[in-house]
Design a protein around this motif. Structure first.
Motif, short mmCIF file in Angstrom:
data_model
loop_
_atom_site.label_atom_id
_atom_site.label_comp_id
_atom_site.label_asym_id
_atom_site.label_seq_id
_atom_site.Cartn_x
_atom_site.Cartn_y
_atom_site.Cartn_z
N GLY A 138 22.24 33.06 37.95
CA GLY A 138 22.93 34.91 37.66
C GLY A 138 22.83 35.10 39.10
N PHE A 186 23.08 38.66 35.43
CA PHE A 186 22.30 38.46 34.69
C PHE A 186 22.90 38.77 33.08
N ALA A 210 24.94 35.47 32.64
CA ALA A 210 24.39 34.39 32.36
C ALA A 210 23.31 33.69 31.47
N ALA A 211 22.42 34.87 30.63
CA ALA A 211 21.24 34.59 30.19
C ALA A 211 21.88 34.31 28.68
N PRO A 212 23.10 35.17 28.32
CA PRO A 212 24.00 34.49 27.06
C PRO A 212 24.26 33.54 26.99
N ALA A 229 23.70 30.80 29.20
CA ALA A 229 22.63 29.74 28.41
C ALA A 229 22.22 29.59 27.58
N LEU A 230 22.43 30.64 26.82
CA LEU A 230 21.47 30.59 25.71
C LEU A 230 22.70 30.07 24.62
N PHE A 289 18.16 29.32 31.93
CA PHE A 289 18.22 30.75 33.33
C PHE A 289 17.15 30.78 34.68
N MET A 305 17.75 33.11 37.95
CA MET A 305 17.61 34.25 38.71
C MET A 305 17.97 34.18 40.42
#
Length: 171
Positions: free
Chosen positions: A54, A60, A63-65, A67-68, A74, A76
């Motif tokens: 991300g 971010f 990208a974070a959710p 990836a989950l 994930f 940065m």
């Protein structure tokens, strides 16, 4: 669902003449945010990533959710001086001057498939620099995904990877 209706338009931000596409209103609407993440996950899944990267800072948030949701890691991509420890950097030209993006050393193993994620694709300068940086640390970059693409600014043409977007809006 009409996701575009959940994007707030803020004129003259951050400076006069700029129309800012604010995803805060999308984030505040849980059904619209879930739909956005679901659509992005569907677009990214065929790219078979090992990791998602991300771009600071709104990238971010996506990208974070993602990836989950995809069961992936994930990492940065940040501006110079924002990451602790040893970093790998890439400088790139801006309209006036230059900027630098970095990733933490050792976060990406050579050969890992890393999909780049951000909220907005405009001119593509930062995204292109991030792809170059990911390759510099040995990543294979099978694609990039964005919530919004501003049509007419040429961002997609600056990327040499398959590019997916949820929304295409006029610049």
């Amino acid at each position: 669902m009409d996701l575009a209706s959940h994007i707030r338009h803020v004129p003259d931000f951050p400076k006069p003449g700029i129309l800012f596409y604010d995803i805060s209103t999308l984030l505040a609407h849980s059904d619209a945010w879930r739909e956005t993440i679901d659509r992005m996950a569907e677009a990214i899944r065929p790219m078979q990533p090992d990791l998602l990267a991300g771009i600071e800072s709104r990238g971010f948030l996506a990208a974070a959710p993602l990836a989950l949701a995809l069961g992936k890691g994930f990492v940065m991509v940040r501006k110079r001086g924002k990451l602790p420890g040893r970093t790998v950097s890439h400088a790139y030209a801006l309209e006036y001057g230059e900027d630098v993006v970095e990733v933490q050393e050792g976060m990406i193993e050579p050969g890992q498939r890393v999909v780049l994620v951000d909220d907005l694709l405009a001119t593509g300068g930062t995204a292109s620099a991030a792809v170059t940086l990911l390759r510099k640390v040995g990543a294979e970059v099978p694609g990039a995904a964005f919530i919004i693409e501003l049509i007419g600014l040429g961002g997609r043409a600056r990327l040499d990877v398959p590019t997916e977007t949820v929304l295409q809006l006029e610049a």
